[in-house]
Enzyme design. Structure first.
Site, PDB file in Angstrom:
ATOM      1  N   TYR A  63      -4.512  62.385  14.306  1.00  0.00           N
ATOM      2  CA  TYR A  63      -4.561  63.574  13.457  1.00  0.00           C
ATOM      3  C   TYR A  63      -4.874  64.842  14.266  1.00  0.00           C
ATOM      4  O   TYR A  63      -4.566  65.939  13.843  1.00  0.00           O
ATOM      5  CB  TYR A  63      -5.689  63.433  12.421  1.00  0.00           C
ATOM      6  CG  TYR A  63      -5.370  62.597  11.208  1.00  0.00           C
ATOM      7  CD1 TYR A  63      -4.214  61.820  11.117  1.00  0.00           C
ATOM      8  CD2 TYR A  63      -6.253  62.585  10.129  1.00  0.00           C
ATOM      9  CE1 TYR A  63      -3.964  61.054   9.989  1.00  0.00           C
ATOM     10  CE2 TYR A  63      -6.000  61.831   9.004  1.00  0.00           C
ATOM     11  CZ  TYR A  63      -4.858  61.059   8.929  1.00  0.00           C
ATOM     12  OH  TYR A  63      -4.616  60.307   7.812  1.00  0.00           O
ATOM     13  N   GLY A  64      -5.547  64.643  15.402  1.00  0.00           N
ATOM     14  CA  GLY A  64      -6.111  65.771  16.151  1.00  0.00           C
ATOM     15  C   GLY A  64      -5.105  66.810  16.601  1.00  0.00           C
ATOM     16  O   GLY A  64      -5.477  67.945  16.903  1.00  0.00           O
ATOM     17  N   ASN A 106     -14.008  63.178  11.850  1.00  0.00           N
ATOM     18  CA  ASN A 106     -14.399  64.597  11.938  1.00  0.00           C
ATOM     19  C   ASN A 106     -13.211  65.517  11.697  1.00  0.00           C
ATOM     20  O   ASN A 106     -13.347  66.569  11.076  1.00  0.00           O
ATOM     21  CB  ASN A 106     -14.982  64.889  13.316  1.00  0.00           C
ATOM     22  CG  ASN A 106     -16.312  64.194  13.538  1.00  0.00           C
ATOM     23  OD1 ASN A 106     -17.364  64.743  13.272  1.00  0.00           O
ATOM     24  ND2 ASN A 106     -16.266  62.972  14.011  1.00  0.00           N
ATOM     25  N   THR A 107     -12.042  65.097  12.187  1.00  0.00           N
ATOM     26  CA  THR A 107     -10.843  65.936  12.060  1.00  0.00           C
ATOM     27  C   THR A 107     -10.436  66.046  10.590  1.00  0.00           C
ATOM     28  O   THR A 107     -10.173  67.151  10.087  1.00  0.00           O
ATOM     29  CB  THR A 107      -9.690  65.306  12.881  1.00  0.00           C
ATOM     30  OG1 THR A 107     -10.160  65.070  14.216  1.00  0.00           O
ATOM     31  CG2 THR A 107      -8.478  66.208  12.922  1.00  0.00           C
ATOM     32  N   GLU A 110      -6.802  53.697  20.576  1.00  0.00           N
ATOM     33  CA  GLU A 110      -5.836  52.978  19.730  1.00  0.00           C
ATOM     34  C   GLU A 110      -5.140  51.860  20.511  1.00  0.00           C
ATOM     35  O   GLU A 110      -4.581  50.947  19.925  1.00  0.00           O
ATOM     36  CB  GLU A 110      -4.818  53.962  19.138  1.00  0.00           C
ATOM     37  CG  GLU A 110      -5.415  54.902  18.081  1.00  0.00           C
ATOM     38  CD  GLU A 110      -5.895  54.183  16.822  1.00  0.00           C
ATOM     39  OE1 GLU A 110      -5.262  53.196  16.395  1.00  0.00           O
ATOM     40  OE2 GLU A 110      -6.928  54.609  16.267  1.00  0.00           O
ATOM     41  N   CYS A 130     -15.951  62.990  17.554  1.00  0.00           N
ATOM     42  CA  CYS A 130     -14.776  62.288  17.023  1.00  0.00           C
ATOM     43  C   CYS A 130     -15.209  60.834  16.937  1.00  0.00           C
ATOM     44  O   CYS A 130     -15.789  60.306  17.902  1.00  0.00           O
ATOM     45  CB  CYS A 130     -13.595  62.456  17.978  1.00  0.00           C
ATOM     46  SG  CYS A 130     -12.220  61.318  17.638  1.00  0.00           S
ATOM     47  N   THR A 131     -14.943  60.206  15.803  1.00  0.00           N
ATOM     48  CA  THR A 131     -15.471  58.847  15.611  1.00  0.00           C
ATOM     49  C   THR A 131     -14.853  57.842  16.582  1.00  0.00           C
ATOM     50  O   THR A 131     -15.454  56.809  16.868  1.00  0.00           O
ATOM     51  CB  THR A 131     -15.289  58.394  14.151  1.00  0.00           C
ATOM     52  OG1 THR A 131     -13.920  58.591  13.756  1.00  0.00           O
ATOM     53  CG2 THR A 131     -16.194  59.180  13.223  1.00  0.00           C
TER      54      THR A 131
HETATM   55  N1  DGL Z   1     -11.351  59.756  14.507  1.00  0.00           N
HETATM   56  C1  DGL Z   1     -11.003  61.087  14.277  1.00  0.00           C
HETATM   57  C2  DGL Z   1     -12.151  62.084  14.346  1.00  0.00           C
HETATM   58  O1  DGL Z   1     -13.280  61.714  14.144  1.00  0.00           O
HETATM   59  C3  DGL Z   1      -9.703  61.675  14.726  1.00  0.00           C
HETATM   60  C4  DGL Z   1      -8.809  61.003  15.697  1.00  0.00           C
HETATM   61  C5  DGL Z   1      -7.379  61.514  15.607  1.00  0.00           C
HETATM   62  O2  DGL Z   1      -6.663  60.966  14.783  1.00  0.00           O
HETATM   63  O3  DGL Z   1      -7.017  62.438  16.345  1.00  0.00           O
HETATM   64  O4  DGL Z   1     -11.927  63.236  14.565  1.00  0.00           O
END
Ligand code: DGL
Length: 261
Positions: A39-40, A71-72, A148, A180-181
């Site tokens: 998602y980032g 977080n994102t 991943e 970021c988790t």
């Molecule tokens: N795990 C996600 C976070 O805490 C985002 C990772 C991603 O999809 O870029 O931001």
């Protein structure tokens, strides 16, 4: 209570892992949006659409509260989904506040995805707590890609992190925020690279404390359980369940390492 956990991929397992220890009698559902990770590097509109889809799915499965363990996704979409659904939806926040408090005058490195680092939400938080301008922000998007692939420590991971940290004088830093988790999986590797004088901190425990408050006083499921979904598809066969067992074992190692440290 049925509690839904959501992340773009495997990162939210680092929060689920703590929640399962804190609330052993609840039923957990974990939704990893593997179709759209990472998602980032996406837009807010895209992230809002994906988070909405996941939240709707988890409500459809009977969840009575939801943790956006990303977080994102929290930066992009938490207000959006809270406005649309009438149940507790908890989010994540990079642990900037406790980091600044613990740093004892030393610098604080906040790491996260490019989206989180760019977003007003984080800038506002930093402005509120970083009165002495000790915070440096750094995006580490490649760590999500490594995670991943289940690649948490390799010459490539170390070379990437060394390159990213090469413009910083780490002696000046007292705290490193894992914003970021996905990054929690790398705790032992990052700790080894930055050395014992830099404390690593993430937002997982704070979110789980909040979840325990939300759940307390409400009837529990009585028997703990967990079910996994990849963008809505149940993960039930031996190979799929072994994948999640491996990731929980990695988290045991990463979080244990933190305690011993
Ligand atoms: N795990 C996600 C976070 O805490 C985002 C990772 C991603 O999809 O870029 O931001």
């Amino acid at each position: 209570m049925k509690i839904g956990f959501f992340d773009s991929g495997i990162g939210g397992l680092s929060v689920l892992h703590l929640a399962m220890q804190a609330l052993p009698d609840e039923a957990f559902l974990y939704y990893a949006d593997e179709e759209h990770v990472p998602y980032g590097t996406r837009t807010r509109e895209e992230i809002c659409t994906y988070v909405d889809e996941a939240v709707r799915f988890l409500i459809g499965e009977g969840c009575q509260s939801i943790v956006v363990a990303c977080n994102t996704a929290t930066s992009a979409a938490i207000e959006y989904v809270r406005g649309r659904y009438d149940l507790p939806i908890l989010g994540m926040e990079p642990a900037v506040k406790p980091a600044v408090q613990h740093a004892d005058g030393k610098r604080v490195l906040v790491t996260a995805t490019p989206f989180t680092i760019r977003e007003e939400r984080l800038h506002h938080l930093v402005k509120m707590v970083d009165k002495e301008h000790l915070v440096t922000l750094k995006a580490l998007p490649q760590l999500v890609v490594f995670a991943e692939r289940e690649e948490f420590d390799s010459p490539q991971v170390r070379a990437y992190l060394s390159r990213e940290f090469s413009d910083l004088d780490l002696h000046d830093y007292g705290e490193l925020v894992l914003g970021c988790t996905h990054f929690t999986f790398f705790r032992p590797t990052i700790a080894d690279l930055v050395g014992p004088d830099v404390e690593l901190i993430d937002g997982g425990e704070g979110t789980v404390r909040h979840l325990v408050d939300v759940v307390s006083g409400l009837p529990s499921e009585g028997k703990g359980s967990v079910h996994y979904y990849r963008s809505g598809v149940p993960q039930e066969n031996k190979e799929e369940l072994e994948f999640y067992a491996r990731l929980h074992a990695q988290l045991d190692k990463a979080l244990m390492f933190d305690k011993e440290d």
